[in-house]
Enzyme design. Structure first.
Site, PDB file in Angstrom:
ATOM      1  N   CYS A  65      20.868 -24.598 -13.073  1.00  0.00           N
ATOM      2  CA  CYS A  65      21.333 -25.497 -12.180  1.00  0.00           C
ATOM      3  C   CYS A  65      21.478 -27.230 -14.132  1.00  0.00           C
ATOM      4  O   CYS A  65      22.805 -27.946 -13.161  1.00  0.00           O
ATOM      5  CB  CYS A  65      20.882 -26.665 -11.449  1.00  0.00           C
ATOM      6  SG  CYS A  65      21.508 -25.427 -10.088  1.00  0.00           S
TER       7      CYS A  65
ATOM      8  N   SER B   9       0.827  -1.442   0.430  1.00  0.00           N
ATOM      9  CA  SER B   9      -0.227   0.070   0.154  1.00  0.00           C
ATOM     10  C   SER B   9       0.672   1.582   0.232  1.00  0.00           C
ATOM     11  O   SER B   9       0.666   2.713  -0.278  1.00  0.00           O
ATOM     12  CB  SER B   9      -0.998   0.128   1.350  1.00  0.00           C
ATOM     13  OG  SER B   9      -0.026  -0.079   2.135  1.00  0.00           O
ATOM     14  N   GLY B  10       2.155   0.529   0.133  1.00  0.00           N
ATOM     15  CA  GLY B  10       3.307   2.090   0.124  1.00  0.00           C
ATOM     16  C   GLY B  10       3.529   2.892   1.180  1.00  0.00           C
ATOM     17  O   GLY B  10       4.550   3.784   1.628  1.00  0.00           O
ATOM     18  N   GLY B  11       2.458   3.134   2.443  1.00  0.00           N
ATOM     19  CA  GLY B  11       2.903   3.114   3.800  1.00  0.00           C
ATOM     20  C   GLY B  11       4.697   2.569   4.180  1.00  0.00           C
ATOM     21  O   GLY B  11       5.250   3.917   4.812  1.00  0.00           O
ATOM     22  N   PHE B  12       5.152   1.625   4.276  1.00  0.00           N
ATOM     23  CA  PHE B  12       6.262   1.232   4.506  1.00  0.00           C
ATOM     24  C   PHE B  12       7.137   1.928   3.444  1.00  0.00           C
ATOM     25  O   PHE B  12       8.128   2.707   4.197  1.00  0.00           O
ATOM     26  CB  PHE B  12       6.406  -0.809   4.309  1.00  0.00           C
ATOM     27  CG  PHE B  12       7.833  -0.998   4.723  1.00  0.00           C
ATOM     28  CD1 PHE B  12       8.063  -1.092   3.820  1.00  0.00           C
ATOM     29  CD2 PHE B  12       7.999  -1.175   6.229  1.00  0.00           C
ATOM     30  CE1 PHE B  12       9.354  -2.225   3.728  1.00  0.00           C
ATOM     31  CE2 PHE B  12       8.722  -1.861   6.208  1.00  0.00           C
ATOM     32  CZ  PHE B  12       9.637  -1.929   5.322  1.00  0.00           C
TER      33      PHE B  12
ATOM     34  N   ASP C 214       5.891 -13.329   1.569  1.00  0.00           N
ATOM     35  CA  ASP C 214       6.629 -12.002  -0.071  1.00  0.00           C
ATOM     36  C   ASP C 214       8.272 -11.709   0.290  1.00  0.00           C
ATOM     37  O   ASP C 214       8.278 -11.172   1.559  1.00  0.00           O
ATOM     38  CB  ASP C 214       6.649 -11.477  -0.684  1.00  0.00           C
ATOM     39  CG  ASP C 214       6.857  -9.371   0.400  1.00  0.00           C
ATOM     40  OD1 ASP C 214       6.273  -9.984   1.268  1.00  0.00           O
ATOM     41  OD2 ASP C 214       7.703  -8.920   0.197  1.00  0.00           O
TER      42      ASP C 214
ATOM     43  N   ASP D 252      -1.487   1.521   6.029  1.00  0.00           N
ATOM     44  CA  ASP D 252      -0.984   1.168   6.886  1.00  0.00           C
ATOM     45  C   ASP D 252      -0.025   1.709   7.602  1.00  0.00           C
ATOM     46  O   ASP D 252       0.877   2.910   6.664  1.00  0.00           O
ATOM     47  CB  ASP D 252      -0.877  -0.629   7.936  1.00  0.00           C
ATOM     48  CG  ASP D 252       0.666  -0.676   6.681  1.00  0.00           C
ATOM     49  OD1 ASP D 252       0.925  -0.176   5.722  1.00  0.00           O
ATOM     50  OD2 ASP D 252       1.175  -1.594   7.941  1.00  0.00           O
TER      51      ASP D 252
ATOM     52  N   HIS E 152      17.939 -19.872 -10.286  1.00  0.00           N
ATOM     53  CA  HIS E 152      17.491 -20.643  -9.120  1.00  0.00           C
ATOM     54  C   HIS E 152      17.113 -19.931  -7.873  1.00  0.00           C
ATOM     55  O   HIS E 152      16.630 -20.675  -7.290  1.00  0.00           O
ATOM     56  CB  HIS E 152      19.471 -20.811  -9.002  1.00  0.00           C
ATOM     57  CG  HIS E 152      19.975 -21.890  -7.822  1.00  0.00           C
ATOM     58  ND1 HIS E 152      19.273 -23.282  -8.362  1.00  0.00           N
ATOM     59  CD2 HIS E 152      19.222 -21.288  -6.882  1.00  0.00           C
ATOM     60  CE1 HIS E 152      19.561 -23.354  -6.472  1.00  0.00           C
ATOM     61  NE2 HIS E 152      19.880 -22.689  -5.968  1.00  0.00           N
TER      62      HIS E 152
ATOM     63  N   CYS F 246      16.534 -26.844 -11.803  1.00  0.00           N
ATOM     64  CA  CYS F 246      16.551 -25.064 -12.917  1.00  0.00           C
ATOM     65  C   CYS F 246      17.383 -25.294 -13.653  1.00  0.00           C
ATOM     66  O   CYS F 246      17.993 -26.104 -13.872  1.00  0.00           O
ATOM     67  CB  CYS F 246      16.651 -24.019 -11.999  1.00  0.00           C
ATOM     68  SG  CYS F 246      18.689 -23.783 -11.464  1.00  0.00           S
TER      69      CYS F 246
ATOM     70  N   CYS G 251      18.979 -29.545  -7.159  1.00  0.00           N
ATOM     71  CA  CYS G 251      18.166 -28.628  -7.863  1.00  0.00           C
ATOM     72  C   CYS G 251      18.285 -29.390 -10.246  1.00  0.00           C
ATOM     73  O   CYS G 251      19.004 -28.760 -10.315  1.00  0.00           O
ATOM     74  CB  CYS G 251      19.042 -27.280  -7.997  1.00  0.00           C
ATOM     75  SG  CYS G 251      17.766 -25.804  -8.584  1.00  0.00           S
TER      76      CYS G 251
HETATM   77  O1  LIG Z   1       3.914  -3.792   8.644  1.00  0.00           O
HETATM   78  C1  LIG Z   1       4.169  -3.234   6.884  1.00  0.00           C
HETATM   79  N1  LIG Z   1       3.238  -2.659   6.207  1.00  0.00           N
HETATM   80  C2  LIG Z   1       3.461  -2.588   5.103  1.00  0.00           C
HETATM   81  N2  LIG Z   1       3.671  -3.113   4.137  1.00  0.00           N
HETATM   82  C3  LIG Z   1       5.152  -4.023   4.464  1.00  0.00           C
HETATM   83  C4  LIG Z   1       6.568  -4.198   4.285  1.00  0.00           C
HETATM   84  C5  LIG Z   1       7.418  -5.038   4.610  1.00  0.00           C
HETATM   85  N3  LIG Z   1       8.456  -5.290   4.139  1.00  0.00           N
HETATM   86  C6  LIG Z   1       9.168  -5.835   5.406  1.00  0.00           C
HETATM   87  N4  LIG Z   1      10.231  -6.238   4.991  1.00  0.00           N
HETATM   88  C7  LIG Z   1      11.096  -6.970   3.535  1.00  0.00           C
HETATM   89  C8  LIG Z   1      11.882  -5.411   3.412  1.00  0.00           C
HETATM   90  C9  LIG Z   1      12.473  -4.980   3.125  1.00  0.00           C
HETATM   91  C10 LIG Z   1      13.464  -4.367   2.787  1.00  0.00           C
HETATM   92  C11 LIG Z   1      14.079  -4.850   3.331  1.00  0.00           C
HETATM   93  S1  LIG Z   1      13.792  -6.101   4.171  1.00  0.00           S
HETATM   94  N5  LIG Z   1       8.607  -6.029   6.382  1.00  0.00           N
HETATM   95  C12 LIG Z   1       7.463  -4.858   5.936  1.00  0.00           C
HETATM   96  C13 LIG Z   1       6.820  -4.135   6.369  1.00  0.00           C
HETATM   97  C14 LIG Z   1       5.493  -3.823   6.088  1.00  0.00           C
HETATM   98 ZN   LIG Z   2      19.605 -24.692  -9.636  1.00  0.00          ZN
END
Ligand SMILES: O=c1[nH]cnc2cc3nc(NCc4cccs4)[nH]c3cc12
Ligand SMILES: [Zn+2]
Length: 371
Positions: free
Chosen positions: A308, A93-96, A265, A146, A334, A305, A303
């Site tokens: 490999c 959603s962009g907040g992070f 993810d 968020d 890989h 893939c 593996c």
């Molecule tokens: O609370 C969250 N709200 C919305 N998106 C997120 C994405 C997120 N991505 C990570 N960590 C993955 C990394 C991102 C950059 C280096 S490690 N933690 C996260 C927490 C949130």
């Molecule tokens: Zn592989």
């Protein structure tokens, strides 16, 4: 299955084998989703992603809003057409990203004003704006807007932030009008169990097709997440998908599946691939090591893939040391294939009543150190 339906086929303790139906088809869970921040999973074509078993690709509201802009992508037929990916797409959603990438100007109840990390231009994102962007992109799974609190945070900061995230969820829900998209709420609460449970109660009281755990993988010692997960994940609605954002290493995935998480993810497999770190069924391989200079063997003998099957460690080390683009591509193919294989085998193990055995097999194998 109906759009948004989540069908649990088998369980093994807290682990679940399920299917989530999206507007672009079913998602078999547990699932690892490949991160395609700027409308591309770096160094891979959509055909290669499919070949590696990728089901869902992630896009990012913050990055795509700044460049090329959601209105441009909408004019080009939406994100699926733009990036030639016909499977499900989830957008954050962009907040992070605003908090972690931009020079933040100011935060208010209304939303976040910030300057682009690209050209310093002023922008504003609110729950309503975030929903508009994600709907313009044509996202199948839309994340609520968020506030992801940085680590560490005081109890007071956590309480204020999770209350704001709850109010922003309600505004996100009211602004999400695209019927083909599934809106997921995000549980916050820092690293304290009582705040996590309180945030979960608030967020999960809103009837939504899925729920995520945010606020992890933000620089905290990873064991704190491992300790919290078994007390939080199983208490989330059992009949809805549970998505742990930004996680993690192969070991993290196994531990989190065992706690009841369905969706993941992480930039890890793609990012470390470009830096020459390869995940294998016998732990990590650092391809730049001198010992591989004349090693004719595949990255991982277990593996199958494309990388490999066709290239030696010697050649991949040469590509890496030469800074060749093909090195990034072959290592990424890989690592993504490996992550997808770990999840494919996890789904089979849960379905066939072999989860404990597979879990212990993985934890032992992934911990093995390079000689
Ligand atoms: O609370 C969250 N709200 C919305 N998106 C997120 C994405 C997120 N991505 C990570 N960590 C993955 C990394 C991102 C950059 C280096 S490690 N933690 C996260 C927490 C949130
Ligand atoms: Zn592989």
């Amino acid at each position: 299955m109906a759009l948004g339906e989540f069908k649990v086929h088998a369980t093994a303790g807290n682990a679940r084998r399920a299917t989530l139906m999206t507007a672009h088809g079913p998602v078999q869970t547990p699932v690892f989703m490949a991160v395609g921040t700027k409308a591309t999973v770096k160094a891979m074509t959509p055909e290669e992603l499919k070949e590696c078993g990728t089901q869902v690709v992630l896009g990012n509201t913050y990055h795509l809003h700044l460049r090329p802009g959601e209105k441009t992508i909408a004019k080009m037929g939406g994100l699926h057409k733009f990036m030639n990916w016909d499977g499900p797409i989830l957008t954050d959603s962009g907040g992070f990203q605003v908090f972690s990438l931009s020079q933040l100007r100011n935060m208010s109840e209304e939303g976040v004003e910030f300057r682009s990390h690209l050209d310093g231009a002023k922008h504003f994102i609110s729950p309503e704006k975030s929903m508009e962007i994600q709907m313009d992109l044509g996202s199948d799974i839309i994340m609520a807007f968020d506030e992801c609190l940085q680590y560490p945070a005081t109890d007071d900061q956590i309480e204020k932030s999770m209350a704001l995230t709850y109010r922003w969820l309600l505004r996100s829900r009211d602004a999400m009008t695209r019927k083909e998209s599934l809106l997921f709420g995000i549980v916050q609460g820092g690293l304290s169990l009582n705040h996590r449970l309180k945030s979960m109660e608030q967020i999960c009281s809103v009837d939504l097709p899925g729920y995520a755990l945010g606020g992890f993988s933000v620089g905290e010692p990873i064991h704190l997440m491992h300790e919290l997960l078994p007390h939080v994940a199983p208490k989330m609605p059992a009949n809805k998908p549970r998505y742990l954002m930004g996680v993690g290493t192969p070991t993290d995935l196994i531990i989190a599946i065992d706690s009841g998480i369905d969706m993941f993810d992480c930039v890890m497999p793609t990012r470390v691939a470009r830096n020459g770190t390869i995940y294998t069924w016998n732990g990590k391989v650092s391809i730049k090591r001198a010992e591989y200079k004349e090693d004719p063997s595949a990255l991982d003998p277990e593996c199958d893939c494309y990388t490999c099957r066709n290239y030696s460690k010697a050649y991949l080390r040469h590509l890496f040391l030469s800074g060749e683009i093909l090195g990034s591509r072959l290592n990424t193919i890989h690592n993504i294939h490996f992550y997808m294989k770990v999840m494919e085998k996890a789904r089979a193990a849960i379905a066939e009543g072999r989860w404990e055995e597979y879990k212990n097999f993985c934890l032992a194998r992934f911990a093995k150190k390079e000689k």
